[in-house]
Write a protein that holds these residues in place. Structure first.
Motif, PDB file in Angstrom:
ATOM      1  N   GLU A   1      -7.587  -1.177  -9.404  1.00 44.44           N
ATOM      2  CA  GLU A   1      -8.469  -1.651  -8.336  1.00 44.44           C
ATOM      3  C   GLU A   1      -9.654  -2.446  -8.876  1.00 44.44           C
ATOM      4  O   GLU A   1     -10.552  -2.799  -8.103  1.00 44.44           O
ATOM      5  CB  GLU A   1      -8.990  -0.457  -7.523  1.00 44.44           C
ATOM      6  CG  GLU A   1      -7.901   0.300  -6.795  1.00 44.44           C
ATOM      7  CD  GLU A   1      -8.454   1.434  -5.959  1.00 44.44           C
ATOM      8  OE1 GLU A   1      -8.389   1.323  -4.715  1.00 44.44           O
ATOM      9  OE2 GLU A   1      -8.943   2.414  -6.549  1.00 44.44           O
TER      10      GLU A   1
ATOM     11  N   HIS B   1       0.836  -1.203   0.000  1.00 44.73           N
ATOM     12  CA  HIS B   1       0.000   0.000   0.000  1.00 44.73           C
ATOM     13  C   HIS B   1       0.874   1.257   0.000  1.00 44.73           C
ATOM     14  O   HIS B   1       1.960   1.258   0.594  1.00 44.73           O
ATOM     15  CB  HIS B   1      -0.907  -0.012   1.241  1.00 44.73           C
ATOM     16  CG  HIS B   1      -1.965   1.029   1.230  1.00 44.73           C
ATOM     17  ND1 HIS B   1      -1.743   2.329   1.636  1.00 44.73           N
ATOM     18  CD2 HIS B   1      -3.275   0.978   0.860  1.00 44.73           C
ATOM     19  CE1 HIS B   1      -2.851   3.018   1.529  1.00 44.73           C
ATOM     20  NE2 HIS B   1      -3.800   2.236   1.053  1.00 44.73           N
ATOM     21  N   PRO B   2       0.429   2.341  -0.642  1.00 45.94           N
ATOM     22  CA  PRO B   2       1.222   3.579  -0.643  1.00 45.94           C
ATOM     23  C   PRO B   2       1.612   4.066   0.745  1.00 45.94           C
ATOM     24  O   PRO B   2       2.682   4.668   0.915  1.00 45.94           O
ATOM     25  CB  PRO B   2       0.298   4.578  -1.354  1.00 45.94           C
ATOM     26  CG  PRO B   2      -0.504   3.724  -2.290  1.00 45.94           C
ATOM     27  CD  PRO B   2      -0.746   2.441  -1.544  1.00 45.94           C
TER      28      PRO B   2
ATOM     29  N   ARG C   1       4.383   1.001 -10.087  1.00 45.62           N
ATOM     30  CA  ARG C   1       5.460   1.890  -9.665  1.00 45.62           C
ATOM     31  C   ARG C   1       6.632   1.830 -10.648  1.00 45.62           C
ATOM     32  O   ARG C   1       6.811   0.852 -11.365  1.00 45.62           O
ATOM     33  CB  ARG C   1       5.947   1.507  -8.267  1.00 45.62           C
ATOM     34  CG  ARG C   1       4.889   1.688  -7.184  1.00 45.62           C
ATOM     35  CD  ARG C   1       5.433   1.317  -5.813  1.00 45.62           C
ATOM     36  NE  ARG C   1       4.493   1.690  -4.756  1.00 45.62           N
ATOM     37  CZ  ARG C   1       3.647   0.837  -4.162  1.00 45.62           C
ATOM     38  NH1 ARG C   1       3.630  -0.441  -4.523  1.00 45.62           N
ATOM     39  NH2 ARG C   1       2.824   1.253  -3.223  1.00 45.62           N
TER      40      ARG C   1
ATOM     41  N   TYR D   1      -0.570  -1.768  -7.313  1.00 52.06           N
ATOM     42  CA  TYR D   1       0.005  -0.429  -7.333  1.00 52.06           C
ATOM     43  C   TYR D   1       1.179  -0.419  -8.309  1.00 52.06           C
ATOM     44  O   TYR D   1       2.177  -1.109  -8.088  1.00 52.06           O
ATOM     45  CB  TYR D   1       0.463  -0.028  -5.931  1.00 52.06           C
ATOM     46  CG  TYR D   1      -0.652  -0.055  -4.921  1.00 52.06           C
ATOM     47  CD1 TYR D   1      -1.591   0.977  -4.867  1.00 52.06           C
ATOM     48  CD2 TYR D   1      -0.789  -1.115  -4.029  1.00 52.06           C
ATOM     49  CE1 TYR D   1      -2.630   0.952  -3.944  1.00 52.06           C
ATOM     50  CE2 TYR D   1      -1.820  -1.148  -3.103  1.00 52.06           C
ATOM     51  CZ  TYR D   1      -2.738  -0.114  -3.070  1.00 52.06           C
ATOM     52  OH  TYR D   1      -3.772  -0.147  -2.160  1.00 52.06           O
TER      53      TYR D   1
ATOM     54  N   VAL E   1      -3.114   2.979  -9.976  1.00 50.76           N
ATOM     55  CA  VAL E   1      -3.459   1.739  -9.287  1.00 50.76           C
ATOM     56  C   VAL E   1      -4.581   1.038 -10.044  1.00 50.76           C
ATOM     57  O   VAL E   1      -5.470   1.679 -10.592  1.00 50.76           O
ATOM     58  CB  VAL E   1      -3.887   2.035  -7.828  1.00 50.76           C
ATOM     59  CG1 VAL E   1      -5.025   3.042  -7.774  1.00 50.76           C
ATOM     60  CG2 VAL E   1      -4.271   0.764  -7.086  1.00 50.76           C
TER      61      VAL E   1
END
Length: 206
Positions: free
Chosen positions: A164, A126-127, A174, A172, A162
């Motif tokens: 979802e 999670h961020p 990156r 996520y 993201v």
């Protein structure tokens, strides 16, 4: 989902993407790729850590090919029961941590592992827990390999965001080159697959 929800999703996982699911399919082409990059760059007695090891299918492949000092972290306790059945030699010879990555890596020493790798695991951090990437870099002495889903490569990483909607958990996306070069590594190899991108990083020397 907040950070606790994401961790809970994987801690309680059953069915698809569970420890039983991965043990059923066993080692795959990614296992071979990881082994090949480790063999090129570290000795067989190197200390190797897998982040999100599940029941150990990739580590079992390394053990079969002579790697001796294997470690793994997984948040789902069932992983290690499944490992004991599917890969009993690995379960007996390796060292494993049943907890969230965020709760384990802070306890490791700097450079404790010669090589660290992640296969479709860091993409689920999670961020709010992105601070853990610096600790992953800190505990890795020489070699770091990421195999993660990076989203639509037609977009710059900053715009991929993201996912979802595809699964019942978020992905996520990156820029892993940026993440780990900021923490003292240099990217030395990239392999783009149908779904994931494999990136190899070595510790930057002065």
């Amino acid at each position: 989902m907040d950070a606790n929800d994401v961790r809970r999703t994987w801690r309680d996982r059953s069915g698809e993407f569970s420890p039983e699911y991965y043990a059923y399919y066993g080692p795959n082409e990614t296992s071979t790729s990881i082994r090949r990059h480790l063999e090129r760059r570290v000795a067989k007695d190197a200390t190797v850590l897998e982040l999100g090891c599940g029941p150990g299918r990739h580590l079992a492949h390394l053990l079969t090919h002579g790697f001796e000092n294997l470690h793994g972290i997984d948040i789902n306790d069932d992983s290690f029961d499944v490992m004991a059945d599917a890969y009993p030699e690995l379960a007996a010879e390796g060292r494993f941590y049943a907890d969230a990555i965020e709760d384990v890596v802070t306890e490791f020493d700097d450079g404790q592992f010669d090589a660290t790798y992640s296969i479709e695991t860091l993409q689920h951090i999670h961020p709010d827990d992105e601070w853990v990437f610096e600790d992953v870099a800190r505990v890795t002495g020489d070699l770091l390999v990421t195999v993660e889903n990076e989203g639509d490569e037609r977009l710059p990483p900053s715009e991929r965001g993201v996912n979802e909607h595809e699964y019942d958990f978020p992905l996520y996306y990156r820029d892993w080159e940026r993440v780990f070069t900021e923490f003292g590594f240099v990217q030395v190899d990239v392999e783009r697959g149908e779904r994931d991108t494999l990136r190899v990083f070595e510790r930057r020397t002065a």
